[in-house]
Design a protein around this motif. Structure first.
Motif, mmCIF file in Angstrom:
data_model
loop_
_atom_site.group_PDB
_atom_site.id
_atom_site.type_symbol
_atom_site.label_atom_id
_atom_site.label_comp_id
_atom_site.label_asym_id
_atom_site.label_seq_id
_atom_site.Cartn_x
_atom_site.Cartn_y
_atom_site.Cartn_z
ATOM 1 N N UNK A 66 0.816 -1.179 -0.094
ATOM 2 C CA UNK A 66 -0.109 0.040 0.018
ATOM 3 C C UNK A 66 0.973 1.272 0.103
ATOM 4 N N UNK A 67 0.276 2.361 -0.146
ATOM 5 C CA UNK A 67 0.808 3.854 -0.121
ATOM 6 C C UNK A 67 0.325 4.407 1.202
ATOM 7 N N UNK A 68 1.383 4.983 2.106
ATOM 8 C CA UNK A 68 0.961 5.806 3.081
ATOM 9 C C UNK A 68 -0.007 7.067 2.500
ATOM 10 N N UNK A 69 -1.030 6.987 2.925
ATOM 11 C CA UNK A 69 -2.161 8.153 2.434
ATOM 12 C C UNK A 69 -1.698 9.441 2.851
ATOM 13 N N UNK A 70 -0.955 9.608 4.037
ATOM 14 C CA UNK A 70 -0.738 11.073 4.478
ATOM 15 C C UNK A 70 0.660 11.533 3.833
ATOM 16 N N UNK A 71 1.564 10.818 3.511
ATOM 17 C CA UNK A 71 2.892 11.400 2.885
ATOM 18 C C UNK A 71 2.397 12.001 1.530
ATOM 19 N N UNK A 72 2.916 13.425 1.786
ATOM 20 C CA UNK A 72 2.492 14.306 0.516
ATOM 21 C C UNK A 72 1.315 14.844 0.538
ATOM 22 N N UNK A 73 0.445 14.447 1.410
ATOM 23 C CA UNK A 73 -1.082 14.879 1.245
ATOM 24 C C UNK A 73 -0.758 16.815 1.896
ATOM 25 N N UNK A 74 -1.112 17.320 0.866
ATOM 26 C CA UNK A 74 -1.278 18.708 1.168
ATOM 27 C C UNK A 74 0.173 19.156 1.762
ATOM 28 N N UNK A 75 1.098 18.356 1.287
ATOM 29 C CA UNK A 75 2.617 18.688 1.436
ATOM 30 C C UNK A 75 2.958 18.147 2.809
#
Ligand code: MG
Length: 251
Positions: free
Chosen positions: A53-62
């Motif tokens: 999976x991909x970490x949902x928060x990584x890069x989310x809104x920076x």
């Protein structure tokens, strides 16, 4: 618009939810006094990625981390850092999202580090209880306000402050989607719950006062009073058979 998921989509969400839930559980088990929040974030990151999976928060809104790690008076959105060391007696809130096959799972838990004071224990207990009281209301025919009311009543009943500036949310193909899921509300008010809706219920509860402020880093939310704060979250599917915890760990 509130999206309603099919059975196949709910199965995919459960897959994402298991990875998020297990990553959170594994991260919690890995906490040791003396480690940095950066190290803890790497452990969670690696778990998510190893499971495809991909970490949902990584890069989310920076956002620069894979997990939000918020200690003591930090409510949510703490940035993992090489400069922040976890100590015995801390409470550590970890919020994890995992994305796989087009869907997200989102879950959080506040872990005690070693021996913590009685008042901290009580805050964690009441906040976790309020999550499950909210989940109990996540049934077909109820309304969003029934969930928030259950959370709010339990926490204010213990003298705690319910954060209102940040709230739960729908979750699915997007990390944040409709409806909004506040931790307060009036019974019988708000959008009606129908089968196939998937929501993140996430009480953020302060020991003293509801007010919060944001650190200069632009992310970390703290209690204004300086008191401790706790955060528990599950992604929940509303089904004809009642609420289903999509982020329940299997570890
Ligand atoms: Mg969330």
């Amino acid at each position: 618009m509130i999206s309603v998921k099919s059975k196949t989509e709910l199965e995919k969400m459960r897959k994402a939810g298991i990875i998020a839930g297990n990553a959170l559980h594994f991260g919690g088990q890995s906490i040791k006094a003396g480690m940095t929040t950066f190290e803890l974030d790497r452990i969670i990151h690696d778990y998510i990625v190893k499971n495809g999976a991909k970490p949902s928060f990584l890069g989310y809104g920076g956002f620069p981390g894979s997990a939000c790690i918020s200690i003591n008076d930090q409510v949510i959105h703490g940035i993992p850092s090489k400069k922040v060391r976890i100590k015995e007696g801390d409470i550590v809130s970890i919020d994890v999202g995992a994305y796989i096959d087009g869907f997200h799972g989102d879950t959080a838990y506040t872990f005690p580090v070693g021996k913590i004071p009685e008042d901290a224990k009580q805050l964690l207990k009441v906040t976790e209880e309020s999550l499950y009281l909210g989940i109990e209301q996540a049934v077909v025919g109820n309304r969003i306000g029934d969930i928030g009311h259950a959370v709010e009543e339990h926490c204010t009943g213990h003298g705690f402050g319910v954060v209102t500036k940040y709230i739960g949310h729908g979750v699915g193909r997007n990390l944040h989607e409709s409806p909004e899921v506040p931790n307060y509300g009036k019974p019988g008010h708000g959008p009606r719950l129908v089968a196939g809706m998937t929501i993140a219920i996430e009480p953020m509860i302060n020991a003293v006062g509801a007010d919060v402020r944001v650190l200069k880093d632009g992310w970390t939310v703290l209690t204004k009073s300086g008191s401790l704060s706790a955060h528990f979250e599950h992604t929940v599917a509303i089904t004809p058979d009642g609420p289903v915890l999509l982020t329940k760990p299997t570890l």
